[in-house]
Scaffold this motif. Sequence first.
Motif, short mmCIF file in Angstrom:
data_model
loop_
_atom_site.label_atom_id
_atom_site.label_comp_id
_atom_site.label_asym_id
_atom_site.label_seq_id
_atom_site.Cartn_x
_atom_site.Cartn_y
_atom_site.Cartn_z
N LYS A 5 0.85 -1.18 0.00
CA LYS A 5 0.00 0.00 0.00
C LYS A 5 0.89 1.24 0.00
CE LYS A 5 -2.64 3.37 1.77
NZ LYS A 5 -2.44 4.46 2.71
N THR A 119 -12.43 3.67 8.11
CA THR A 119 -11.87 2.69 7.18
C THR A 119 -11.34 3.43 5.96
OG1 THR A 119 -13.50 1.06 7.91
CG2 THR A 119 -12.38 0.62 5.83
N ASP A 122 -5.77 2.18 4.08
CA ASP A 122 -4.96 1.26 4.90
C ASP A 122 -5.74 -0.02 5.17
OD1 ASP A 122 -2.90 3.17 5.13
OD2 ASP A 122 -3.74 4.00 6.98
N SER A 123 -6.96 0.15 5.69
CA SER A 123 -7.79 -1.02 5.99
C SER A 123 -8.21 -1.75 4.73
CB SER A 123 -9.04 -0.59 6.78
OG SER A 123 -8.69 -0.26 8.10
N ALA A 126 -5.53 -4.07 3.86
CA ALA A 126 -5.57 -5.25 4.72
C ALA A 126 -6.69 -6.18 4.27
CB ALA A 126 -5.75 -4.83 6.17
N VAL A 139 2.93 -1.41 4.24
CA VAL A 139 2.25 -0.12 4.16
C VAL A 139 3.34 0.95 4.15
CG1 VAL A 139 0.61 1.44 5.26
CG2 VAL A 139 0.26 -1.03 5.41
N ALA A 155 -2.26 3.45 15.14
CA ALA A 155 -3.65 3.80 14.83
C ALA A 155 -4.12 4.97 15.69
CB ALA A 155 -4.55 2.59 15.04
N VAL A 160 -1.95 5.00 10.82
CA VAL A 160 -2.85 4.13 10.07
C VAL A 160 -4.27 4.42 10.58
CG1 VAL A 160 -1.20 2.29 9.57
CG2 VAL A 160 -2.54 2.20 11.69
N ASP A 161 -5.27 3.99 9.84
CA ASP A 161 -6.63 4.31 10.26
C ASP A 161 -7.07 3.47 11.47
OD1 ASP A 161 -8.16 1.89 9.44
OD2 ASP A 161 -7.73 2.54 7.40
N PHE A 164 -7.69 -0.38 11.04
CA PHE A 164 -6.60 -1.20 10.50
C PHE A 164 -6.25 -2.36 11.43
CE2 PHE A 164 -2.04 -2.06 9.76
CZ PHE A 164 -2.08 -2.37 8.41
N TYR A 167 -8.59 -5.22 11.15
CA TYR A 167 -8.43 -5.97 9.92
C TYR A 167 -7.23 -6.91 9.95
CZ TYR A 167 -12.12 -3.69 7.23
OH TYR A 167 -13.34 -3.25 6.77
#
Length: 196
Positions: A5, A119, A122-123, A126, A139, A155, A160-161, A164, A167
């Motif tokens: 990603k 979401t 990033d998610s 995943a 990532v 997170a 990251v979201d 994530f 997931y």
Amino acid sequence: MWVVKIGGSLSHEPALRQWLMELCEVGGGRIVIVPGGGDFADKVRQYQSEWCFDDLAAHNMCLLAMTQYALLMQGVLPELVLASSEAKIRRALRDGHVAVWVPTALMRDTPDAMSNWDTTSDSLAAWLSTMLNAERLIVVKSCPIAGNERLDALAASGVVDRRFVDYVNEANYVVELFNKDNVELMRDRLLNTPVI
């Protein structure tokens, strides 16, 4: 198969071309790139704030934002193959190419667990890694990444979201976060990790 990603924050970085070239040089037949949303997704946030439309519309627009970044990547490096489905991804890899995922199939008519700002790409990377039964998810971010920092801390700090961790919590693939300057480390991983 590895999913990489590439954050939208790299869309103005010279490192983007280097990442794409390295992935094509040593990752053909093995790499699926997931584009972030970047500036394109930032515009969606701006329009949602201005026009007060719901998260479902914003979700669908953000998938198109990721698609625009995918097109930008292919514009930078035409060898990349755009792929909007699992079958197209697998075909591109079988042919020895690097695939760039175009996530338009995730557009929704009604809200679901994905159609919100918790979401992000990033998610979705995943989610795709799980769907493809990938060996590894990398990532790539433009911000500094501490090697020992826990995913839940990343997170919480917005690297990251928020979804994530959910997931990847029980993922059967390796998850790594790289800084944009870690291109050589990525190359080393690809060259020295056996293909399963």
